[in-house]
Design a protein around this motif. Structure first.
Motif, PDB file in Angstrom:
ATOM      1  N   LEU A  98       0.812  -1.218   0.000  1.00 18.64           N
ATOM      2  CA  LEU A  98       0.000   0.000   0.000  1.00 18.64           C
ATOM      3  C   LEU A  98       0.848   1.272   0.000  1.00 18.64           C
ATOM      4  N   MET A  99       2.094   1.181   0.422  1.00 22.26           N
ATOM      5  CA  MET A  99       2.950   2.356   0.505  1.00 22.26           C
ATOM      6  C   MET A  99       3.094   3.068  -0.840  1.00 22.26           C
ATOM      7  N   PRO A 100       3.334   2.385  -1.947  1.00 21.13           N
ATOM      8  CA  PRO A 100       3.432   3.105  -3.233  1.00 21.13           C
ATOM      9  C   PRO A 100       2.135   3.820  -3.616  1.00 21.13           C
ATOM     10  N   VAL A 101       0.975   3.251  -3.273  1.00 26.07           N
ATOM     11  CA  VAL A 101      -0.308   3.902  -3.554  1.00 26.07           C
ATOM     12  C   VAL A 101      -0.400   5.198  -2.758  1.00 26.07           C
ATOM     13  N   SER A 102       0.006   5.123  -1.493  1.00 22.90           N
ATOM     14  CA  SER A 102      -0.015   6.320  -0.654  1.00 22.90           C
ATOM     15  C   SER A 102       0.900   7.392  -1.215  1.00 22.90           C
ATOM     16  N   MET A 103       2.076   6.997  -1.673  1.00 22.81           N
ATOM     17  CA  MET A 103       3.005   7.968  -2.255  1.00 22.81           C
ATOM     18  C   MET A 103       2.448   8.560  -3.543  1.00 22.81           C
ATOM     19  N   GLN A 104       1.778   7.757  -4.363  1.00 27.40           N
ATOM     20  CA  GLN A 104       1.207   8.255  -5.607  1.00 27.40           C
ATOM     21  C   GLN A 104       0.103   9.265  -5.333  1.00 27.40           C
ATOM     22  N   LEU A 105      -0.745   8.981  -4.356  1.00 24.87           N
ATOM     23  CA  LEU A 105      -1.823   9.910  -4.028  1.00 24.87           C
ATOM     24  C   LEU A 105      -1.262  11.237  -3.562  1.00 24.87           C
ATOM     25  N   HIS A 106      -0.209  11.182  -2.770  1.00 26.74           N
ATOM     26  CA  HIS A 106       0.400  12.419  -2.299  1.00 26.74           C
ATOM     27  C   HIS A 106       1.003  13.197  -3.468  1.00 26.74           C
ATOM     28  N   ALA A 107       1.588  12.521  -4.393  1.00 25.35           N
ATOM     29  CA  ALA A 107       2.205  13.186  -5.538  1.00 25.35           C
ATOM     30  C   ALA A 107       1.174  13.858  -6.432  1.00 25.35           C
ATOM     31  N   GLN A 108      -0.073  13.464  -6.333  1.00 24.06           N
ATOM     32  CA  GLN A 108      -1.114  14.020  -7.186  1.00 24.06           C
ATOM     33  C   GLN A 108      -1.811  15.228  -6.572  1.00 24.06           C
TER      34      GLN A 108
END
Length: 160
Positions: free
Chosen positions: A16-26
């Protein structure tokens, strides 16, 4: 059993960590119009109206066109409440002073009347911070040029 549970939870977290990072980047950061600044703008606009013995309604909206602050000076006609709010929303939503629509209409550009939410009367001006629209002021109660003068005075409060 405990080792399996720990391993399962760790693997779920890592997935789930990469999903969290992607959401933050958006996401983006943006400036927002505060109630304090809205009141400062309205106070300056009111001072200009009083200086000229005009009674006005002064409306300030945020970047979504939502009302933040409204003031109806004593003696101002009730009909100016909605007009001031619509001028502010129009200036905000189209990112330009409402005088642009009034001028276009005066120049024969009748299509302006078909633009949903465009108020073709002077008195609405976007509020800009760092080149971005964060809201708008709308003024109604006098002649169109008087409304514009009062709105402009309100915007000038940001420079002080």
């Amino acid at each position: 059993m405990v080792t399996f549970t720990k391993a399962f939870l760790i693997s779920c977290f890592l997935m789930l960590m990469p999903v969290s990072m992607q959401l933050h980047a958006q996401t983006i950061e943006k400036k927002a119009l505060s109630l304090e600044l809205a009141k400062k703008i309205a106070t300056r606009a009111e001072a200009e109206a009083k200086k000229n013995n005009w009674t006005m309604v002064i409306a300030v909206v945020d970047d979504g066109g939502n009302l933040i602050y409204l003031e109806r000076m004593d003696g101002t006609q009730i009909g100016s409440i909605e007009v001031a709010m619509e001028k502010a929303r129009s200036a905000n939503n189209f990112k330009r002073p409402t005088k642009a629509f009034e001028d276009a209409l005066a120049g024969g550009r009748m299509a302006v009347l078909k633009l949903h939410g465009a108020m073709p009367l002077e008195g609405g001006i976007p509020i800009m911070i760092e080149g971005k629209v964060v809201g708008a002021i709308g003024v109604s109660g006098g002649m169109s040029s008087q409304d514009g003068e009062v709105a402009k005075a309100g915007i000038e409060a940001m420079d002080k």
